[in-house]
Scaffold this active site. Sequence first.
Site, PDB file in Angstrom:
ATOM      1  N   ARG A  68       1.007  -1.201   0.165  1.00 17.10           N
ATOM      2  CA  ARG A  68      -0.056   0.102   0.020  1.00 17.10           C
ATOM      3  C   ARG A  68       0.968   1.126  -0.123  1.00 17.10           C
ATOM      4  O   ARG A  68       2.206   1.070   0.243  1.00 17.10           O
ATOM      5  CB  ARG A  68      -1.024  -0.072   1.224  1.00 17.10           C
ATOM      6  CG  ARG A  68      -2.000  -1.169   1.330  1.00 17.10           C
ATOM      7  CD  ARG A  68      -2.723  -0.981   2.506  1.00 17.10           C
ATOM      8  NE  ARG A  68      -3.577   0.163   2.910  1.00 17.10           N
ATOM      9  CZ  ARG A  68      -4.038   0.579   3.810  1.00 17.10           C
ATOM     10  NH1 ARG A  68      -4.093  -0.356   4.879  1.00 17.10           N
ATOM     11  NH2 ARG A  68      -4.854   1.719   4.013  1.00 17.10           N
ATOM     12  N   HIS A  69       0.417   2.433  -0.320  1.00 14.86           N
ATOM     13  CA  HIS A  69       1.013   3.611  -0.327  1.00 14.86           C
ATOM     14  C   HIS A  69       1.435   3.702   1.310  1.00 14.86           C
ATOM     15  O   HIS A  69       0.742   3.093   2.112  1.00 14.86           O
ATOM     16  CB  HIS A  69       0.021   5.008  -0.660  1.00 14.86           C
ATOM     17  CG  HIS A  69      -1.359   4.762   0.065  1.00 14.86           C
ATOM     18  ND1 HIS A  69      -1.222   5.230   1.223  1.00 14.86           N
ATOM     19  CD2 HIS A  69      -2.211   4.143  -0.256  1.00 14.86           C
ATOM     20  CE1 HIS A  69      -2.518   5.200   1.642  1.00 14.86           C
ATOM     21  NE2 HIS A  69      -3.272   4.302   0.814  1.00 14.86           N
TER      22      HIS A  69
ATOM     23  N   ASN B  82      -5.407   8.818   6.260  1.00 14.93           N
ATOM     24  CA  ASN B  82      -5.158   7.745   7.108  1.00 14.93           C
ATOM     25  C   ASN B  82      -4.812   8.015   8.457  1.00 14.93           C
ATOM     26  O   ASN B  82      -5.741   7.559   9.504  1.00 14.93           O
ATOM     27  CB  ASN B  82      -3.996   6.868   6.735  1.00 14.93           C
ATOM     28  CG  ASN B  82      -4.020   6.224   5.371  1.00 14.93           C
ATOM     29  OD1 ASN B  82      -2.958   6.104   4.739  1.00 14.93           O
ATOM     30  ND2 ASN B  82      -5.355   5.668   5.164  1.00 14.93           N
TER      31      ASN B  82
ATOM     32  N   GLU C  77      -8.281   3.795  -5.648  1.00 16.20           N
ATOM     33  CA  GLU C  77      -8.902   3.242  -4.726  1.00 16.20           C
ATOM     34  C   GLU C  77     -10.240   3.152  -4.887  1.00 16.20           C
ATOM     35  O   GLU C  77     -10.911   3.594  -5.688  1.00 16.20           O
ATOM     36  CB  GLU C  77      -8.614   4.078  -3.233  1.00 16.20           C
ATOM     37  CG  GLU C  77      -9.172   3.419  -2.023  1.00 16.20           C
ATOM     38  CD  GLU C  77      -8.708   2.125  -1.869  1.00 16.20           C
ATOM     39  OE1 GLU C  77      -9.083   1.206  -2.551  1.00 16.20           O
ATOM     40  OE2 GLU C  77      -8.569   1.748  -0.436  1.00 16.20           O
TER      41      GLU C  77
ATOM     42  N   ARG D  57      -0.734   9.795  -3.274  1.00 17.66           N
ATOM     43  CA  ARG D  57      -0.233   8.929  -2.119  1.00 17.66           C
ATOM     44  C   ARG D  57       0.702   7.754  -2.780  1.00 17.66           C
ATOM     45  O   ARG D  57       1.590   7.280  -2.287  1.00 17.66           O
ATOM     46  CB  ARG D  57      -1.263   8.438  -0.946  1.00 17.66           C
ATOM     47  CG  ARG D  57      -2.338   7.711  -1.320  1.00 17.66           C
ATOM     48  CD  ARG D  57      -3.366   7.833  -0.296  1.00 17.66           C
ATOM     49  NE  ARG D  57      -4.692   7.051  -0.743  1.00 17.66           N
ATOM     50  CZ  ARG D  57      -5.690   7.396  -1.384  1.00 17.66           C
ATOM     51  NH1 ARG D  57      -5.636   8.701  -1.846  1.00 17.66           N
ATOM     52  NH2 ARG D  57      -6.894   7.029  -1.528  1.00 17.66           N
TER      53      ARG D  57
ATOM     54  N   HIS E 243      -3.741   0.479  -3.170  1.00 18.78           N
ATOM     55  CA  HIS E 243      -4.564   0.903  -1.929  1.00 18.78           C
ATOM     56  C   HIS E 243      -5.156  -0.356  -1.256  1.00 18.78           C
ATOM     57  O   HIS E 243      -5.038  -1.364  -1.910  1.00 18.78           O
ATOM     58  CB  HIS E 243      -5.654   1.683  -2.614  1.00 18.78           C
ATOM     59  CG  HIS E 243      -5.165   2.952  -3.227  1.00 18.78           C
ATOM     60  ND1 HIS E 243      -4.840   4.167  -2.818  1.00 18.78           N
ATOM     61  CD2 HIS E 243      -4.820   3.184  -4.551  1.00 18.78           C
ATOM     62  CE1 HIS E 243      -4.458   4.990  -3.428  1.00 18.78           C
ATOM     63  NE2 HIS E 243      -4.438   4.411  -4.518  1.00 18.78           N
TER      64      HIS E 243
HETATM   65  O1  F6P Z   1      -8.814   3.852   4.809  1.00 16.67           O
HETATM   66  C1  F6P Z   1      -8.090   3.743   3.782  1.00 16.67           C
HETATM   67  C2  F6P Z   1      -8.669   3.173   2.330  1.00 16.67           C
HETATM   68  O2  F6P Z   1      -7.851   2.983   1.581  1.00 16.67           O
HETATM   69  C3  F6P Z   1      -9.907   4.273   2.156  1.00 16.67           C
HETATM   70  O3  F6P Z   1      -9.333   5.205   1.110  1.00 16.67           O
HETATM   71  C4  F6P Z   1     -10.814   3.420   1.581  1.00 16.67           C
HETATM   72  O4  F6P Z   1     -12.401   3.823   1.404  1.00 16.67           O
HETATM   73  C5  F6P Z   1     -10.904   2.156   2.356  1.00 16.67           C
HETATM   74  O5  F6P Z   1      -9.704   1.990   2.620  1.00 16.67           O
HETATM   75  C6  F6P Z   1     -11.250   0.799   1.925  1.00 16.67           C
HETATM   76  O6  F6P Z   1     -11.481  -0.209   2.984  1.00 16.67           O
HETATM   77  P1  F6P Z   1     -12.765  -0.682   3.454  1.00 16.67           P
HETATM   78  O7  F6P Z   1     -13.549  -0.951   2.187  1.00 16.67           O
HETATM   79  O8  F6P Z   1     -12.529  -1.678   4.613  1.00 16.67           O
HETATM   80  O9  F6P Z   1     -13.702   0.617   3.945  1.00 16.67           O
END
Ligand code: F6P
Length: 459
Positions: free
Chosen positions: A251-252, A258, A323, A303, A392
Amino acid sequence: MVGLPARGKTYVARKIARYLAWLGHHSRIFNVGNYRRNAVGAVQMHDFFDPTHPENAALRKEVADRALEDMLQWFERAGDSPATGAVMTKDSPITPITPRPRSDSLSLSGVGKAGPGWVALYDATNSTTERRQNIYDKCLERGVQVMFVESVCDREDIIVANIKEVKLSSPDYAGMDADAAVEDFSRRISQYAKYYETLTPTECQGEIPFVKVVNVGDQIIVNKVKGYLQSRIVYFLMNLNITPKSFFFTRHGESMFNVQGKIGGDANLSPQGHTFATKLPELLAANLGPETRLTVWTSTLKRTMQTAAYLAWPQLQWKQLDELDSGFCDQLTYEEIEEKFPADFSERDQDKFNYRYHGGESYRDLVQRLEPVIMELERHHEPNHAILIVGHQAVLRAIYAYFLNYSLEELPYVKIPLHAVVKLTPKAYGCMEERYTVDVPAVDTHRSMPHPALNSRAK
Ligand code: F6P
Ligand code: ATP
């Protein structure tokens, strides 16, 4: 599947089943070798496969018929009660997933839960026209479409390598000396070669859809292929190769979002994320293995590009690697989403794979978007040239789930922590995983699955 032993039928069947399951189709393998082992025990020497031995030939036909019948019944059960549908997993094939009707049409990316077909891979040598005619007739009688996939290989070096890679560890040769096992397996191949008939366009009343893969894709012969699924499979087969390869994923580095607990957006790296970026080149250099070249794939978001900034390797940006689009929830924290949109928040927890953010995407959408990335990873065939994806959380979950054969239900919960590099090395029947970390702290962005029973595989 059609082909002499050690031609990669099981390998190809497993790859097709995994690919289709990942795309949301119900797929399952019926391996006649397993039926034989269950019926007569694992260890059978080459003479058991002698086609002129009446009792053994009858026994082998019986187990093949039993597997075929089980397969046809699976289709019937699948059609009757979609809730018992399955995706292929490693050894236990039944993992309940979202019900989908049986058809050969594709639901385009993320069109609700509707759509795709059920696919069984009938994994046996099926090496005579008579046997194939029998399969064809029985399937057609029961309303199941058939496509034959043949692997033809006359390269002795590949066949010997295949025997060494997978047959020596097969239960058929448990505890046997390696040379003796290779010798016996070669004689088993000769037993089949005596009566082997390659696919021809005239068999099965001249209406036979097939794809013939010659010498691992040097040549691909396609006959009367029709429909979405069949052509999808042909395209997938055209991209398969057996070059040993590894992929790196990270991941970045930790982003400012975050740190603030916000999802989505296009934030810069945090100071810790930046430190991770500076340490990434040495972390990779220390763990490259036989790879002498690396190509870096990033998304188009800042990122990932900032994380790759210190890597002195060619880089490529993929929009597909961006993402998961969280639509109207973009730039909110999970707490804010729960407070502002409680119904959506709970709906997502109930079916995270299918939940689509308003104005955004679901994991199901994301998988469809990532399909060209998977195809490119499969197609990649330069020895010692690895790909590093700087991606991501959701994107890497989807890619990881493809290689590690996770169910679609498990996929959105795979743990991909920040500041860790995952190296995946696909093997004949699985995938080897290594993880490398560097001592740069980062927040944990993982929200656990609300159904604890499934947490064991949510790595
Ligand atoms: O929190 C970091 C991230 O990459 C967000 O940008 C993204 O919406 C999320 O993780 C995805 O994870 P989840 O599907 O568990 O919410
Ligand atoms: P059997 O009939 O004994 O079950 P099989 O045809 O199913 O044999 P596999 O067990 O799948 O053969 O053989 C796996 C090996 O085949 C792997 O080492 C893999 O690299 C290799 N392989 C994969 N695809 C092909 C191909 N198209 N042609 C030849 N070998 C292949």
